[in-house]
Every structure is written in C-alpha cells, then in structure tokens.
Design a protein around this motif. Structure first.
Motif, PDB file in Angstrom:
ATOM      1  N   THR A  26      55.774 -23.384 -28.880  1.00  0.00           N
ATOM      2  CA  THR A  26      56.213 -23.321 -30.279  1.00  0.00           C
ATOM      3  C   THR A  26      56.832 -24.630 -30.741  1.00  0.00           C
ATOM      4  O   THR A  26      56.690 -25.011 -31.905  1.00  0.00           O
ATOM      5  N   THR A  27      57.510 -25.348 -29.834  1.00  0.00           N
ATOM      6  CA  THR A  27      58.132 -26.604 -30.256  1.00  0.00           C
ATOM      7  C   THR A  27      57.095 -27.651 -30.639  1.00  0.00           C
ATOM      8  O   THR A  27      57.426 -28.640 -31.272  1.00  0.00           O
ATOM      9  N   PHE A  28      55.836 -27.428 -30.261  1.00  0.00           N
ATOM     10  CA  PHE A  28      54.784 -28.380 -30.629  1.00  0.00           C
ATOM     11  C   PHE A  28      54.096 -28.014 -31.940  1.00  0.00           C
ATOM     12  O   PHE A  28      53.336 -28.803 -32.483  1.00  0.00           O
ATOM     13  N   LEU A  29      54.314 -26.789 -32.443  1.00  0.00           N
ATOM     14  CA  LEU A  29      53.572 -26.331 -33.617  1.00  0.00           C
ATOM     15  C   LEU A  29      54.042 -27.064 -34.864  1.00  0.00           C
ATOM     16  O   LEU A  29      55.233 -27.275 -35.064  1.00  0.00           O
ATOM     17  N   ARG A  30      53.077 -27.413 -35.731  1.00  0.00           N
ATOM     18  CA  ARG A  30      53.437 -28.114 -36.957  1.00  0.00           C
ATOM     19  C   ARG A  30      53.738 -27.121 -38.073  1.00  0.00           C
ATOM     20  O   ARG A  30      54.464 -27.413 -39.000  1.00  0.00           O
ATOM     21  N   GLY A  31      53.134 -25.946 -38.010  1.00  0.00           N
ATOM     22  CA  GLY A  31      53.368 -24.966 -39.070  1.00  0.00           C
ATOM     23  C   GLY A  31      52.654 -23.680 -38.747  1.00  0.00           C
ATOM     24  O   GLY A  31      52.076 -23.529 -37.669  1.00  0.00           O
ATOM     25  N   TRP A  32      52.670 -22.762 -39.715  1.00  0.00           N
ATOM     26  CA  TRP A  32      52.102 -21.433 -39.472  1.00  0.00           C
ATOM     27  C   TRP A  32      50.627 -21.494 -39.171  1.00  0.00           C
ATOM     28  O   TRP A  32      50.102 -20.679 -38.422  1.00  0.00           O
ATOM     29  N   GLN A  33      49.932 -22.462 -39.809  1.00  0.00           N
ATOM     30  CA  GLN A  33      48.477 -22.487 -39.622  1.00  0.00           C
ATOM     31  C   GLN A  33      48.120 -22.708 -38.157  1.00  0.00           C
ATOM     32  O   GLN A  33      47.065 -22.303 -37.696  1.00  0.00           O
ATOM     33  N   ASP A  34      49.036 -23.315 -37.381  1.00  0.00           N
ATOM     34  CA  ASP A  34      48.746 -23.560 -35.964  1.00  0.00           C
ATOM     35  C   ASP A  34      48.771 -22.289 -35.128  1.00  0.00           C
ATOM     36  O   ASP A  34      48.335 -22.294 -33.975  1.00  0.00           O
ATOM     37  N   PHE A  35      49.288 -21.208 -35.713  1.00  0.00           N
ATOM     38  CA  PHE A  35      49.348 -19.970 -34.950  1.00  0.00           C
ATOM     39  C   PHE A  35      47.979 -19.446 -34.585  1.00  0.00           C
ATOM     40  O   PHE A  35      47.814 -18.762 -33.589  1.00  0.00           O
ATOM     41  N   GLN A  36      46.988 -19.767 -35.433  1.00  0.00           N
ATOM     42  CA  GLN A  36      45.663 -19.253 -35.108  1.00  0.00           C
ATOM     43  C   GLN A  36      45.147 -19.832 -33.790  1.00  0.00           C
ATOM     44  O   GLN A  36      44.336 -19.200 -33.122  1.00  0.00           O
TER      45      GLN A  36
ATOM     46  N   PHE B 207      56.469 -16.566 -32.881  1.00  0.00           N
ATOM     47  CA  PHE B 207      56.523 -16.303 -34.309  1.00  0.00           C
ATOM     48  C   PHE B 207      57.950 -16.364 -34.854  1.00  0.00           C
ATOM     49  O   PHE B 207      58.263 -17.133 -35.760  1.00  0.00           O
ATOM     50  N   ASN B 208      58.836 -15.554 -34.276  1.00  0.00           N
ATOM     51  CA  ASN B 208      60.207 -15.505 -34.775  1.00  0.00           C
ATOM     52  C   ASN B 208      60.933 -16.819 -34.545  1.00  0.00           C
ATOM     53  O   ASN B 208      61.766 -17.230 -35.342  1.00  0.00           O
ATOM     54  N   LEU B 209      60.619 -17.473 -33.424  1.00  0.00           N
ATOM     55  CA  LEU B 209      61.322 -18.709 -33.120  1.00  0.00           C
ATOM     56  C   LEU B 209      60.928 -19.824 -34.079  1.00  0.00           C
ATOM     57  O   LEU B 209      61.763 -20.611 -34.502  1.00  0.00           O
ATOM     58  N   LEU B 210      59.661 -19.874 -34.454  1.00  0.00           N
ATOM     59  CA  LEU B 210      59.233 -20.929 -35.380  1.00  0.00           C
ATOM     60  C   LEU B 210      59.968 -20.767 -36.702  1.00  0.00           C
ATOM     61  O   LEU B 210      60.368 -21.748 -37.328  1.00  0.00           O
ATOM     62  N   ARG B 211      60.144 -19.507 -37.122  1.00  0.00           N
ATOM     63  CA  ARG B 211      60.870 -19.259 -38.375  1.00  0.00           C
ATOM     64  C   ARG B 211      62.314 -19.746 -38.221  1.00  0.00           C
ATOM     65  O   ARG B 211      62.845 -20.441 -39.082  1.00  0.00           O
ATOM     66  N   LYS B 212      62.942 -19.438 -37.101  1.00  0.00           N
ATOM     67  CA  LYS B 212      64.333 -19.838 -36.901  1.00  0.00           C
ATOM     68  C   LYS B 212      64.449 -21.355 -36.804  1.00  0.00           C
ATOM     69  O   LYS B 212      65.419 -21.950 -37.247  1.00  0.00           O
ATOM     70  N   LEU B 213      63.423 -21.977 -36.225  1.00  0.00           N
ATOM     71  CA  LEU B 213      63.465 -23.424 -35.982  1.00  0.00           C
ATOM     72  C   LEU B 213      63.175 -24.218 -37.256  1.00  0.00           C
ATOM     73  O   LEU B 213      63.848 -25.190 -37.560  1.00  0.00           O
ATOM     74  N   ARG B 214      62.141 -23.790 -38.015  1.00  0.00           N
ATOM     75  CA  ARG B 214      61.674 -24.623 -39.134  1.00  0.00           C
ATOM     76  C   ARG B 214      62.067 -24.088 -40.506  1.00  0.00           C
ATOM     77  O   ARG B 214      62.232 -24.868 -41.425  1.00  0.00           O
TER      78      ARG B 214
END
Lengths: 274, 320, 258
Positions: A182-192, A101-108
């Motif tokens: 996390t490096t593969f996630l496109r956005g928040w919706q992928d968290f589900q 969660f926190n890393l995706l915010r820092k990354l994107r």
C-alpha cells in the motif's frame, strides 16, 4: 492551561524516533476499536462473503462434483474440502482489507498518521499497530466463519480449533505484505492491480480443487503461492491431518510477514517523515 | 546567531539549519530551508513571517521532529530531534496548518485518543478532555462528529487537542488562515491566555496583523532564508517609515508623478494603480503634494504596518 | 440521445483515456482467470463425475456464457456506484455541470451511455477470450453474446445509477455490492444450473434479473434457446432498463437540483 496532569512519558528513553514499543502500538489498536464500536456491520459482511461462496460453489457445485480425492468422509464431501480454504481466504481478506484499502484512506485521504507522529508514537509503532489490528480483524472474521461452518456440520475434528491461531498467522503474513504494498500505491486506481494479483491467487491456490488437477510444473508454481500455503495449513488441520510437514507453511508465513513488516516500516518512514 | 541569554532559558536553538527535498530519486534536490539560525526563549511568542513557499512550514516540521533536518544543528528543549524525537514530541504541542483531526471520531474522542498516544492514563485523559473542551468552548459539541464542526470550531479543537500533554512549546502553523473575523479574534484570545500561562508559542503566519498582535519577536523568511529578525515595532522602524501616503492618479500617470514627487518622500514605490510615498509625516507630505498641483484622484494617509515591511523585504511578485 | 447528454458522455470518455489501460488488462485477465481456474481446474472434477447433470456439455462450456453475463453485470454495477457517488460529492463534475445549461437527466443519460460503452467493451473482451478457448460456435453467436451481455449490464446499471446519485455514505455502496451483487453473482445459475437448487428456492432464482441474463447468454452460446423464453428474458431486461431510466429522471432532478 494552568493545570497540569501528571504521568505521560517524560522519562522516555533516547532514540525514540525509531524505537518500537508494543505499548504504544496498542494505542493505535485502541483508536480503531473506538471507531468500530460505531460500525459492527463490517464483520458480518466479512463472514457473509465466504459463506456465499460456500453455499454456491461448495453446495451447488458439490452436487456436480461428487467425491473429492483426498477427503475421507464423503458425507460432507466437497463442502468440507472447500470450507477450510474459504476460512483461510476470510482471514486473508479480513486482514488485508485493513492494511490496503482502509490504510490507503488513512494514509492519503484522512491523513490520520500525520497527527499521530506529532506525539511520541513512531513509524514502527504505527506499522506494528496496524498489522496487529489487521490480524485481530482477520482472526475475528475467520473465527466467525468457523462457528458458522461448525453449525453447518462441516467441522470434523477437534483439531479444527487450531485453525484459529492459523488464521492469525495467515492474517499476519498478508497484513504485513499488504501494508508494504500500500505504501507504493499512487491512488485508488492502483487497487485494480492488487485485485489483479489477488483474484487469480484466490482462484488458483487450490481453493476449489486439489493440487493434482494441475500438470506437474504448474503444481510447483502454485505451491509457491502464499495463499496455497495458507490453505494447505488450514485445510490439513481442519481435516485432522496434523503433522510436521505443516511446519513448512508456518515458516513460510512467518518469514513473509516479517519481511513485509520491515519493508513497510522503511516505506512508511519515507512517506510520512519526508 | 549569538546567544546572549543563559542556555537553560533557550528552548529552541537552530544554526545553519537546512531542509532539502528530493521529488524523485533522480531529480535535483529542492532547498526549502537554506541555512537559517534563530533562538527562542521560554515564554516568548515567536513568529515566522513569509510568503507561501518561504520555508516556514518545513521549519515547523523540523522543530516538531516529524521531518529530519538535511544539515545544520537544531536543539529543541535541549535535545537533538534526530536522536530524541519521541522525547521532544512528548513535551511539545502541534497545531498543523491543515487540521489533522480524526474524521472518524467525535470531538471528545479526538482528545481522548490523542492523549492516549502520549501514554497518558485513561482517567487522566478523561479529566483533561473535559477541561480542554471547556477551554475551547466545545463542551456542548463534545459528542458530535468532527465533520459537523465549523472552521473555527475545528481549529479550536485542534488547539485543545495539542494541549492534552501540557506542552512547554506550542507550534502553530498558520493558526487563523481561512477563518472568519469573529473566529480569528476568538482564537487570538485563546492564544493570549496560553501565552500568559507560560507556554512558549511558535507560529507561522502571513497575516501582518496577526504577527503584530501575537508575536514578541519575529523573523521574516523568503526563499528559505531569514531576511530580517526583530520585534514587530523594530521591523517597522527599521524597514519602513512611520507613515505611508497612498496616492492614485489617472492610469499610466503613476511613474511620471513618482519622479515629480520623489524628493518629498524617503522612498517611493510605483504600483500599477497607486503611488506609495514612505514618509515620517503623511499629512505634511500630502499638503506639499497638493501644493505642487499634483491633484491625485484619491489620497490616503495611514500608519505603516508590518505589511509594508513584508512587501519591502519579500517583493510584490506573486509566488504561486 | 441529445447533445447535452453526449457532452457528459464525452467528458467520461476524456477521463477514461487516462485509465483505460488498466481496465483493458482487467477485462481480458478476469475471464481468462475464471475460465482457466473454474472451467479448467474445477471442470476437471465436475467432468470426471459425468456431464449428464449439465445436459451433456462440458462444465467450461456451461460456465463461460453464465460467467459472461455475471461479469458484465459486475463491471456495470461497479461503474454505476463509486464513480456516480464521486461525481455528486467530492471532486466530481456533477455540481459544476448542473450549474450550466445541462439538465440533471442529461447527466444521467450521458453517464449511463458511458457505462453501456464499458459493459459492451468488457463483454467484447470476454467473448474474445471465449473464442480463443473455442467456446463460441460462430462469429454470429459471438456478436449475439456481446449484445445479450451488454443488455444485462445496462439493465443493472440503469437502476443502480438512479440509486447511487442519492447515496450519502460510501459504506452503503460497499453493502450493496456485498449483500446484493455478490449473492446475485454467485447464486443466479452462473456456476451451476438453477435446476440443482431445491424446488422451493427455484422460483426465487428465476425472479432475479441476473438469471435472465445468464440464461439468455447460455441459450445463445449452447444453441438451446426457445423463442418464447428468449422473448421473456429480453422483456425482463428491457423493462428493468426502462424502469431504471424513469427512476433516474426523478432522483437526478431531486438530488442535483434540489
């Protein structure tokens, strides 16, 4: 600027784009520590959640359950069975929150790494630094939880102190894999989808009941889950059953963490150094 | 590009530099930078001028060693970014186009943490931070979160932060885009001071006045290629006339008038609402225009600027 | 409901068209996992001990209706926090919408209607899974369960949306979820009967709104409902919804037309 500051890394070795430096990784942890001086509440929350589960499922359902097969001391009974599993989960969640969660915010969103990469910091340093930080967070959460359950009288053996390094190992394995994912996630919706993998694992990995309630083929499948290995390690140690079979879990978690770290580095380099 | 200067004076040297991006694994690669060459000497202020998508930012990212070149050679401070990225980055300063300030830290902490990334000792960074905050006129805001800063303050902080390692080269990607006039002028003053102190400035911009103000030499880029290299004055002299006469006629009449008046100017350009006559002496040309009873609705004589060069070289079509 | 509120509702639906697949998977998978792991796995331990403590029913039939209410509440609260916060700030649509003839309260109504839709569909998915497990007695019971669960969801969404519109930092949303929703989820008689709690704590559990939803669903599912108690439950849930709407009318106006 006319004045010069001495020091820095003028005599840096070549090949710095890919080199790993533990010293440089530590500077990332330094940044996170600086921020977390402002928000100490997160740790409280991370201890609060497993405690809630312990109170509701451990204590509430404990009355319905009675004796648990495999737990010798029936005085503490079901709660003593559930508590170490919740501790392993706390270490996992504490670490994974950071690298997902926190890393995706820092990354994107905040794009924190863009400015780091304009300095001598490398992608390796970032990957290792984030994982170290996550391990620290997971270990702190687990240690806090251990202190609370010790006060509640659910710790039965001095071996329980060994649970702290175990929590660090659990944190490492999940943090590294979380970072890679996390490096593969496109956005928040992928968290589900992460949730979709994590929740069943939490429920099925013998957190609340022993492995033998499953039919035999299912037992083998559950035993492959990383959380099962983590719970097995902490539960056996907390219940004072330390022995060579635990090495399986240790090796499993070490390999899982290393694999995660290698994938994470490659992926981060692709995302950040296009 | 042939180099006439001693090698140790050239801080930055590129030859046949190419950057290709691949959006997905299967798609055709898109060429952002298409074989460019240039050399920058110590102490110069060197500009990349071009419309959006010309390849300026890609070039800057390659120089900053955060994006590997696809082909060609690049030497920064005599080193190869592919092999010595960390070494090069420890000696340059980067001011990216979008402020990459750390939103979770205060103004001062941003400089402290950034300095630590360079491996500077804590004590040294603390002293340096105080000095840089003074330089950026942010001492009073030192402990406020960066999200409370205005655009100009953010940019000043980004520049202050980029100086924490005493860089020999400062890379500025569109340093004043989005700032109000006061903030732009204040920032130019800071950049002049840095240049005087001997730092080599490399900047991209699409503001012509900025390029004319700040750059000793500049290249004009379009579609990933360099279309011209010179001093600002040299470019104007070579690709434009000293003056431009702008005339406005009734809608639809511009082309007709352009044909009638073509012989009065070195070059004419027809725009939907205006007719431009490129000429050595605008006032004389205007007198001749009026003598032919052309009767424009409005007329304006002005000095030619880099903007005219830029539009001549890169065209007037909107790129995005 | 009025036309501008329906416009906000249809805006939400258009956005939902892009993400519905994920939520559909979650709505089915979530009850499936919980019923299998806790109803099946943990149920083995509980049932081994004898069903007397739960009023002579198996653990899974006891757990399922409670979990239905709790899960629907969770879905409704999740939809009422993050998305509302995003709509006010960031790239949300509230600011653009309030610059038109749409009134702030219309946005509240439309958004709440969408959350009601989400609560109903996720309850429907849950009850479908219950039917597949043989945990619902008749189609009529199943429908009543969907209605009761959806009402529970809306009762939580109405005040939550009213609150979320004024939230300044996303960490407040996190805290609300951690310190309010999760304790409710775990301690409102979902996983075990409130009667198991010490006598002193029991009134506290009765005061939590989720307990009313849980007990209502459980009474419907097990056929143990008494009319008086059912009316109390319904009144509590409706009262919470009405109060939420009244507060939302004020907070939406205050924060969107300041």
């Amino acid at each position: 600027m006319s004045t010069k500051t001495s020091g820095g890394e003028r005599g840096h070795p070549p090949g710095g784009r890919t080199r790993l430096s533990v010293r440089r990784s530590a500077r990332l942890v330094e940044r996170h520590l600086m921020i977390h001086r402002h928000t100490p509440g997160v740790l409280v929350a991370e201890i609060f959640e497993p405690l809630l589960y312990l109170l509701s499922i451990g204590v509430g359902i404990g009355r319905l359950v009675g004796d648990v097969p495999g737990v010798a001391d029936s005085a503490a009974g079901y709660s003593a069975f559930v508590a170490p599993a919740l501790l392993a989960t706390a270490a996992m969640n504490g670490a994974m929150n950071e690298t997902t969660f926190n890393l995706l915010r820092k990354l994107r969103v905040d794009r924190v790494y863009d400015s780091m990469l304009t300095t001598p910091m490398t992608v390796w340093d970032i990957a290792l630094g984030e994982v170290c930080w996550a391990v620290l967070r997971g270990t702190l959460a687990a240690t806090g939880f251990l202190a609370v359950i010790a006060v509640l009288g659910l710790v039965q053996s001095p071996w329980a102190l060994l649970v702290v390094p175990c929590a660090a190992l659990v944190g490492f394995a999940f943090a590294a894999v979380g970072l890679a994912v996390t490096t593969f996630l496109r956005g928040w919706q992928d968290f589900q989808y992460i949730q979709l993998a994590m929740l069943p694992m939490f429920l099925f990995a013998t957190t609340f009941y022993p492995l033998d309630v499953y039919p035999r083929p299912a037992q083998a499948a559950v035993a492959c889950l990383p959380l099962y290995q983590s719970i097995q390690l902490t539960r056996e140690i907390a219940l004072g059953r330390v022995g060579p079979p635990l090495l399986v879990a240790v090796v499993y978690l070490v390999l899982m963490g290393l694999a995660g770290l290698v994938v994470a580095r490659g992926r981060l380099a692709r995302v950040l150094l296009s | 590009m042939a180099l006439q200067t001693p090698a140790d004076d050239v801080l930055l040297h590129a030859d046949g530099l190419v950057k290709r991006y691949r959006r997905t694994r299967r798609s055709e690669p898109f060429t952002a930078v298409d074989g460019i060459g240039f050399a920058v000497r110590r102490g110069e202020a060197f500009g990349f001028l071009g419309p959006n998508g010309a390849g300026k930012s890609s070039t800057m990212r390659m120089i900053a060693c955060v994006s590997p070149a696809s082909a060609g050679t690049l030497r920064v401070l005599g080193h190869d970014p592919a092999a010595d990225g960390a070494l090069i980055r420890s000696r340059i300063g980067v001011v990216p186009q979008d402020d990459t300030l750390d939103a979770e830290l205060t103004v001062r902490e941003n400089i402290l943490v950034y300095g630590r990334y360079f491996g500077l000792p804590r004590r040294a960074v603390r002293g340096k931070a105080a000095e840089l905050l003074e330089f950026a006129q942010l001492t009073e805001r030192a402990d406020s979160p960066v999200e409370n800063l205005s655009g100009g303050m953010r940019r000043r902080l980004t520049i202050a932060r980029s100086l924490v390692n005493d860089p020999e080269i400062l890379l500025l990607d569109e340093p004043t885009t989005g700032l109000d006039p006061q903030a732009r002028h204040a920032l130019w003053d800071k950049l002049f001071r840095l240049k005087r102190s001997g730092i080599t400035l490399i900047l991209t911009t699409h503001y012509m006045d900025e390029a004319e103000q700040l750059c000793d030499r500049l290249v004009v880029m379009d579609h990933g290629r360099i279309v011209a290299t010179d001093t600002p004055a040299g470019l104007i002299g070579r690709h434009s006339t000293p003056e431009v006469l702008e005339l406005r006629f009734h809608p639809g009449a511009q082309s007709v008038m352009a044909e009638k008046l073509a012989d009065l100017a070195v070059r004419t350009e027809v725009l939907p609402e205006r007719l431009l006559l490129y000429t050595a002496d605008g006032r004389t040309t205007l007198t001749r225009v009026l003598a032919r009873n052309a009767d424009p609705l409005t007329s304006l004589v002005r000095r030619a600027t880099l903007e005219d060069v830029f539009l001549t070289l890169t065209g007037r079509t909107l790129v995005d | 409901m009025n036309a501008p509120a329906l416009r906000e509702f249809s805006y939400r639906m258009i956005r939902y068209r892009r993400t519905w697949r994920g939520t559909a998977v979650v709505s089915i998978a979530n009850p499936l996992m919980f019923l299998l792991a806790l109803g099946g796995g943990l149920g083995t331990l509980v049932d081994r001990n004898g069903p007397a403590a739960l009023g002579e029913v198996s653990y899974v039939s006891f757990l399922a209706p409670g979990l239905l209410a709790a899960a629907t509440m969770q879905t409704a609260v999740l939809e009422s926090t993050g998305p509302v916060y995003e709509s006010v700030r960031g790239r949300g649509n509230y600011r653009a919408a309030t610059a038109t003839s749409v009134q702030p309260f219309h946005l509240y109504q439309g958004h709440l209607l969408f959350i009601a839709f989400r609560a109903t569909t996720s309850a429907l998915a849950f009850v479908t899974v219950m039917l597949a497990f043989g945990l619902s007695r008749s189609p009529g019971t199943a429908l009543a369960l969907v209605g009761a669960a959806a009402l529970t969801g809306v009762a939580f969404a109405a005040p939550t949306v009213a609150w979320a519109v004024g939230v300044r930092r996303p960490s407040s949303l996190d805290s609300a979820f951690r310190f309010v929703v999760m304790p409710l989820y775990l301690l409102s008689g979902t996983f075990f009967s409130v009667d198991q709690l010490p006598a002193a704590v029991r009134p506290l559990a009765w005061a939590t709104p989720l307990w009313h939803g849980v007990d209502l669903c459980r009474a419907i599912s097990l056929g143990t409902g008494r009319p008086a108690m059912t009316i109390v439950h319904l009144c509590c849930l409706v009262a919470l919804t009405v109060t939420g709407c009244a507060v939302g009318r004020t907070t939406y106006r205050r924060h969107l037309h300041p």
